[in-house]
Design a protein around this motif. Structure first.
Motif: not given
Length: 296
Positions: A152-157, A163-165, A179-188, A229-237
């Motif tokens: 697992a490399y990232a966890a989708i919130l 989470y989906t690993l 939990t995200d198990h300390g992986l890169i968390r993907i939000e949005g 630590r995390s990636i936020d995809l909430a904004s399309s821009q």
């Protein structure tokens, strides 16, 4: 001379042919041909010739059949020598060789000629957490497979808080994790459904899923990877990366974000020693220039 005194030495016999004419000299035929130098006939009869020919034909056919039989025996033993009696699988720290072979359905007992490398790959890749690195046929009768564990490399919130690993290639390894198990968390990433043991970009071929996988792979290959630590995809821009040391990197749209990672790494390494308290780096597509706002 006869008993009665008559001389009959020159008389002809009853058929009118004299003894001299009826028995010509040796070497002179009745038709006048001289055959005195001809040899006695030494030929064989037609029946003898036929028997000899039949014998030769039988020997020829027997020789051909013998050669065919020998070739068949050789082919049989050569084929038997190619029956696979050993398949080795190495490279996994999660599964043992027996487990992999049992779960994948890969078996010994067939000729090595009948094993397809692609089929072996597909069978073993069907096991969660595994990926085939290489398949090699080792003639005459063994096969070697090298695998790698998919980690697992990232966890989708998800919106419901679980989470989906996924792996760095977007392969779904687990769902419903608390939990995200300390992986890169993907939000949005909302409105996208996932399925276990599938790739998020292949199951849902959208700009967001494809761009996310590309971005993860670009991050993994960069020096900035340990700090994300995390990636936020909430904004399309804008895609926003949160790093340790209180740094934030703004990359732009998800479709172009992977192209900005190299510039983001250079900027982070340059600003960190000067502004250890963190700040926000904004990277522009197609440009090596950035905007930086330090934290107060």
């Amino acid at each position: 001379r006869e008993k009665d005194g008559l001389d009959t030495s020159s008389t002809e016999d009853a058929s009118g042919i004299s003894e001299a004419r009826r028995a010509p000299r040796r070497g002179h035929e009745a038709d006048g041909l001289d055959t005195s130098s001809a040899k006695d006939a030494r030929g064989i009869s037609h029946e003898a010739r036929r028997r000899r020919q039949m014998l030769r034909d039988a020997l020829r056919i027997g020789s051909v059949l013998l050669v065919i039989a020998l070739l068949a025996v050789c082919v049989f033993f050569l084929f038997r020598a190619t029956i696979v009696d050993k398949i080795t699988v190495t490279g996994s720290s999660v599964y043992g060789e027996a487990q992999i072979l049992s779960q994948s359905g890969v078996r010994t007992g067939k000729s090595i000629l009948f094993y397809s490398e692609q089929e072996i790959r597909d069978d073993i890749n069907s096991i969660p957490d595994l990926r085939v690195v290489s398949v090699s046929k080792q003639y005459p009768n063994s096969i070697s497979v090298v695998v790698a564990d998919i980690t697992a490399y990232a966890a989708i919130l998800s919106p419901n808080g679980v989470y989906t690993l996924i792996s760095d290639e977007g392969y779904v390894l687990s769902m419903g994790e608390s939990t995200d198990h300390g992986l890169i968390r993907i939000e949005g990433m909302t409105g996208v459904g996932f399925a276990l043991n599938t790739y998020i970009d292949k199951q849902n071929n959208t700009i967001r899923t494809v761009g996310t996988v590309r971005l993860l792979q670009a991050i993994e290959a960069s020096p900035i990877e340990p700090h994300v630590r995390s990636i936020d995809l909430a904004s399309s821009q804008y895609v926003t990366l949160s790093l340790d040391n209180d740094y934030t990197i703004v990359l732009g749209a998800i479709s172009t974000a992977p192209e900005c990672i190299e510039t983001a790494c250079e900027a982070y390494e340059r600003f960190l020693p000067v502004y250890p308290a963190g700040g926000t780096i904004q990277v522009f597509r197609g440009s090596t220039g950035v905007d930086f706002t330090p934290n107060k």
